[in-house]
Design a protein around this motif. Structure first.
Motif: not given
Length: 267
Positions: A111, A113-115, A117-120, A122, A158, A161
């Protein structure tokens, strides 16, 4: 120039290894150290195995703590006498606290890591990440990503979840690393050689929970993604479980009662 074709032959990760060969050649050409971004444990292991023996090249790795799975590799040129060219030994790794109250909405490492990556972020900017109870997570990252995340967090809430998260810088010495056991040899008798049965015994958890982890994609077999709990294991297979270490199958023998006696090394 390095013997690229020979170094890449049979590689499990040719694209990633090719990028590391590029960095190694830059270090050899310029006499200046070159750091990679974070690479997965499988890539780091293969790079050290293939590039480490080269006489003109010095290779080191660091992930921020001794048991790090994701690591940055440093390439440096050796001087004619075998000594390394002068280099800065400071590892370009930053530490962050991702703090929030996850008591009522528990989050897993995936969760966070997904957040990120969504925040920009790499993927190559992210080092090891582990959940810190219900208080959030701790992260190792490139200094550049750490700076960007601090700027993002300063602009407003930020979410990971449904939980607002604060991003705080830490010294690496302040991190509370996941506990790791000393290497231990285990003996077990199982009804089958299935991945879920063997891994649950080796990592000390229920078979149902291991099936969930396999299907969630956090279990690797010989560094490759695996999604089938029914895969049968053989001697030499290595099972990696995120933030729980590795299990190596050292021996598999049938018993008189049509079961399997296994010897495993957990580290």
């Amino acid at each position: 120039m390095l013997p690229r074709q020979n170094l890449l032959e049979g590689s499990r990760s040719p694209a990633e290894l090719g990028a590391l060969i590029d960095l190694a050649e830059q270090a050899l050409r310029t006499w200046q150290p070159r750091w990679s971004l974070f690479v997965a444990a499988a890539v780091a292991e293969e790079a050290i195995e293939r590039l480490g023996p080269l006489s003109e090249l010095s290779l080191a790795s660091d992930g921020g703590w001794p048991q790090a799975e994701r690591r940055r590799l440093r390439f440096n040129r050796r001087q004619p006498g075998g000594e390394e060219a002068p280099s800065d030994d400071l590892v370009p790794i930053a530490a962050l606290e991702l703090a929030g109250n996850f008591l009522f909405d528990p989050a897993e490492a995936s969760d966070f890591r997904s957040a990120l990556l969504a925040a920009g972020a790499d993927a190559e900017e992210l080092g090891d990440l582990w959940v810190h109870g219900d208080r959030g997570a701790q992260l190792l990252a490139t200094p550049e990503l750490a700076e960007r995340l601090l700027e993002i967090a300063a602009q407003g809430p930020w979410l990971v979840r449904t939980v607002p998260v604060q991003v705080e810088p830490l010294a690496i010495e302040q991190l509370q690393f996941p506990s790791r056991r000393a290497p231990k040899r285990l003996n077990s008798v199982e009804a089958s050689r299935r991945l879920d049965a063997v891994a649950s015994a080796g990592f000390g958890m229920s078979r149902g929970r291991m099936v969930e982890l396999i299907r969630a994609g956090v279990v690797r077999l010989n560094w490759a993604a695996v999604s089938s709990p029914s895969r049968e294991l053989v001697v030499g297979d290595r099972i990696q479980l995120e933030n729980r270490g590795e299990l190596m199958i050292e021996a598999v023998e049938p018993t008189k009662r049509e079961r399997w006696r296994l010897v495993m090394l957990r580290r």
